[in-house]
Design a protein around this motif. Structure first.
Motif, mmCIF file in Angstrom:
data_model
loop_
_atom_site.group_PDB
_atom_site.id
_atom_site.type_symbol
_atom_site.label_atom_id
_atom_site.label_comp_id
_atom_site.label_asym_id
_atom_site.label_seq_id
_atom_site.Cartn_x
_atom_site.Cartn_y
_atom_site.Cartn_z
ATOM 1 N N ALA A 22 -3.961 5.270 -7.880
ATOM 2 C CA ALA A 22 -2.933 4.774 -8.402
ATOM 3 C C ALA A 22 -4.869 3.837 -7.989
ATOM 4 N N PRO A 23 -5.023 2.878 -8.863
ATOM 5 C CA PRO A 23 -5.904 1.700 -8.498
ATOM 6 C C PRO A 23 -6.253 0.344 -7.586
ATOM 7 N N GLU A 24 -4.949 -0.093 -7.983
ATOM 8 C CA GLU A 24 -4.378 -0.702 -6.057
ATOM 9 C C GLU A 24 -3.418 0.336 -5.227
ATOM 10 N N PRO A 25 -3.974 -0.586 -3.664
ATOM 11 C CA PRO A 25 -3.401 0.629 -2.641
ATOM 12 C C PRO A 25 -1.495 -0.080 -2.888
ATOM 13 N N PHE A 26 -1.094 -1.312 -2.219
ATOM 14 C CA PHE A 26 -0.121 -1.519 -2.496
ATOM 15 C C PHE A 26 0.358 -2.745 -3.606
ATOM 16 N N TYR A 28 -10.314 -5.259 3.443
ATOM 17 C CA TYR A 28 -11.227 -3.870 3.507
ATOM 18 C C TYR A 28 -9.929 -3.054 3.072
ATOM 19 N N ALA A 29 -8.980 -2.480 2.777
ATOM 20 C CA ALA A 29 -8.460 -1.445 2.753
ATOM 21 C C ALA A 29 -7.970 -1.475 1.415
ATOM 22 N N ARG A 30 -7.922 -2.447 0.460
ATOM 23 C CA ARG A 30 -8.484 -2.380 -1.367
ATOM 24 C C ARG A 30 -10.137 -1.529 -1.011
ATOM 25 N N PHE A 31 -10.993 -1.974 -0.528
ATOM 26 C CA PHE A 31 -11.762 -1.671 -0.612
ATOM 27 C C PHE A 31 -12.422 -0.456 -0.720
ATOM 28 N N TRP A 32 -11.346 0.576 0.736
ATOM 29 C CA TRP A 32 -11.991 1.923 0.466
ATOM 30 C C TRP A 32 -10.860 2.542 -0.039
ATOM 31 N N HIS A 33 -9.365 2.023 -0.469
ATOM 32 C CA HIS A 33 -8.852 2.458 -1.900
ATOM 33 C C HIS A 33 -9.686 2.670 -3.022
ATOM 34 N N GLY A 59 0.915 5.775 -2.013
ATOM 35 C CA GLY A 59 0.706 4.152 -1.905
ATOM 36 C C GLY A 59 1.443 3.333 -1.050
ATOM 37 N N VAL A 60 1.887 2.167 -1.116
ATOM 38 C CA VAL A 60 2.763 1.904 0.189
ATOM 39 C C VAL A 60 3.265 0.612 -0.811
ATOM 40 N N ASP A 61 4.572 0.764 -0.743
ATOM 41 C CA ASP A 61 5.427 0.015 -2.100
ATOM 42 C C ASP A 61 5.110 -1.654 -1.393
ATOM 43 N N LEU A 62 5.505 -2.252 -0.152
ATOM 44 C CA LEU A 62 5.271 -4.260 -0.030
ATOM 45 C C LEU A 62 3.885 -3.761 1.293
ATOM 46 N N TYR A 63 3.322 -4.825 0.732
ATOM 47 C CA TYR A 63 2.391 -5.150 1.523
ATOM 48 C C TYR A 63 2.440 -6.370 2.562
ATOM 49 N N LEU A 64 2.944 -6.864 3.873
ATOM 50 C CA LEU A 64 3.717 -7.991 3.943
ATOM 51 C C LEU A 64 3.035 -8.646 4.998
ATOM 52 N N GLY A 65 2.450 -9.816 4.429
ATOM 53 C CA GLY A 65 1.649 -9.938 5.462
ATOM 54 C C GLY A 65 0.931 -11.228 5.671
#
Length: 345
Positions: A56-60, A40-45, A23-29
């Motif tokens: 993990a249920p969440e990617p970020f 899109y990213a959450r859907f495929w995760h 997983g990714v520790d931080l999503y900054l955008g």
């Protein structure tokens, strides 16, 4: 599409056959990512999670939306947008060069049609990449949208100039082409008045980085630099630790000054400097003294002074004692490290 070793980090199994957390520790955008890439990213995760391929249920682990850097757009009386190269600034006002007409300003999203796009290459050409980096971080809270104003960039540019002159000085002040030499103010002994402030600076910047408060971190660097400018001497260890704090914000000048101090390795490989918590606490504090809610003076007291000691110090102050003369003290209100209010009849 992706290196197999990186893929193993995300989806590979442990030695016992179980899946890694990955997983990714931080999503900054930007906030617009919430309906584009993030969705899109959450859907495929979540598809992979439901299939049992990720744990993990969440990617970020954390999401942070930064604000948008906007810019001033200028319009004439017809409402037409005037590009920057056709504008003359006189103080705080903008005028069209051709006609002399005063223009109205508004903060807008950068757009070619509005003529308010700022080209970073031009800023780097004139002020350098470090100045551009510092200004973007110093503009305001990362999560807030704020307007770009090229006229304000000179402030952080001057900060870098001051830092440069803390380490080196011109060989010949009358000949700028003569080169630079190490500032003779730099010595082996640390200066006590700078040391305590340096520990506060290291702690402040470290904590601000962790909460993305880059603007206040840079403000603290202003404070230490100004104090160092006033000092007759600066310890080599002190300026080196300060450069290690500066490096993530202004890597180019930090690297150059690091080598001018005699180091052969890059500053990027140096560890973050440590601070002593005891040196980040003020020994004394200045507080306001009020009488019936109105400020009558200020006193300096030990930072750990008790309420009784604060009240005693306030009453011992010459101006406060004069104001209290012949009046009965009925009640006291003490706000630690800020003020004491003496209620009299």
């Amino acid at each position: 599409m992706i290196d197999p070793q990186v893929e193993q980090y995300w989806l590979g199994r442990r030695a016992d056959g179980s899946y890694k957390d990955g997983g990714v520790d931080l999503y900054l955008g930007g906030a617009e990512h919430a309906v584009l890439h993030l969705l899109y990213a959450r859907f495929w995760h979540k598809v992979l999670y439901d299939l049992g391929y990720v744990t993990a249920p969440e990617p970020f682990a954390r999401l942070f939306n930064q604000g948008m850097i906007q810019s001033y757009a200028y319009q004439d009386s017809r409402g037409a947008y005037i590009p920057y190269d056709e504008i003359e600034f006189r103080g705080e006002d903008a005028y069209r060069k051709k006609t002399g007409e005063k223009l109205t300003a508004a903060v807008e999203k950068m757009s070619k049609s509005k003529g308010n796009v700022v080209n970073p290459d031009a800023i780097i050409q004139e002020y350098g990449a470090d100045t551009l980096r510092l200004y973007e971080m110093y503009m305001g809270p990362l999560e807030a949208s704020k307007p770009w104003n090229t006229r304000d960039i000179i402030g952080v540019h001057r900060l870098l100039q001051r830092i440069w002159r803390l380490v080196v000085e011109p060989v010949d002040a009358q000949n700028p082409d003569a080169g630079w030499r190490l500032n003779p103010r730099i010595g082996d002994e640390d200066q006590p008045q700078l040391e305590r402030l340096l520990h506060k600076t290291i702690r402040k910047v470290q904590e601000d980085i962790e909460r993305f408060a880059f603007n206040t971190a840079i403000a603290q660097m202003f404070v230490w630099t100004q104090q160092a400018q006033k000092s007759d001497r600066i310890g080599r260890s002190q300026i080196e630790r300060f450069l290690r704090v500066l490096a993530p914000f202004a890597p180019h000048i930090a690297e150059e000054l690091w080598h001018r101090l005699g180091h052969e390795t890059t500053i990027t490989l140096e560890p973050w400097p440590e601070y002593d918590p005891a040196l980040t606490v003020d020994e004394t504090v200045e507080i306001a003294v009020q009488i019936n809610g109105k400020v009558r003076g200020r006193i300096t007291i030990p930072a750990d002074a008790s309420e009784d000691q604060i009240i005693e110090a306030a009453r011992a102050d010459e101006r406060i004692a004069t104001a209290l003369s012949g009046r009965q003290l009925r009640r006291t209100i003490v706000v630690p490290r800020r003020l004491v209010n003496l209620i009299v009849g």
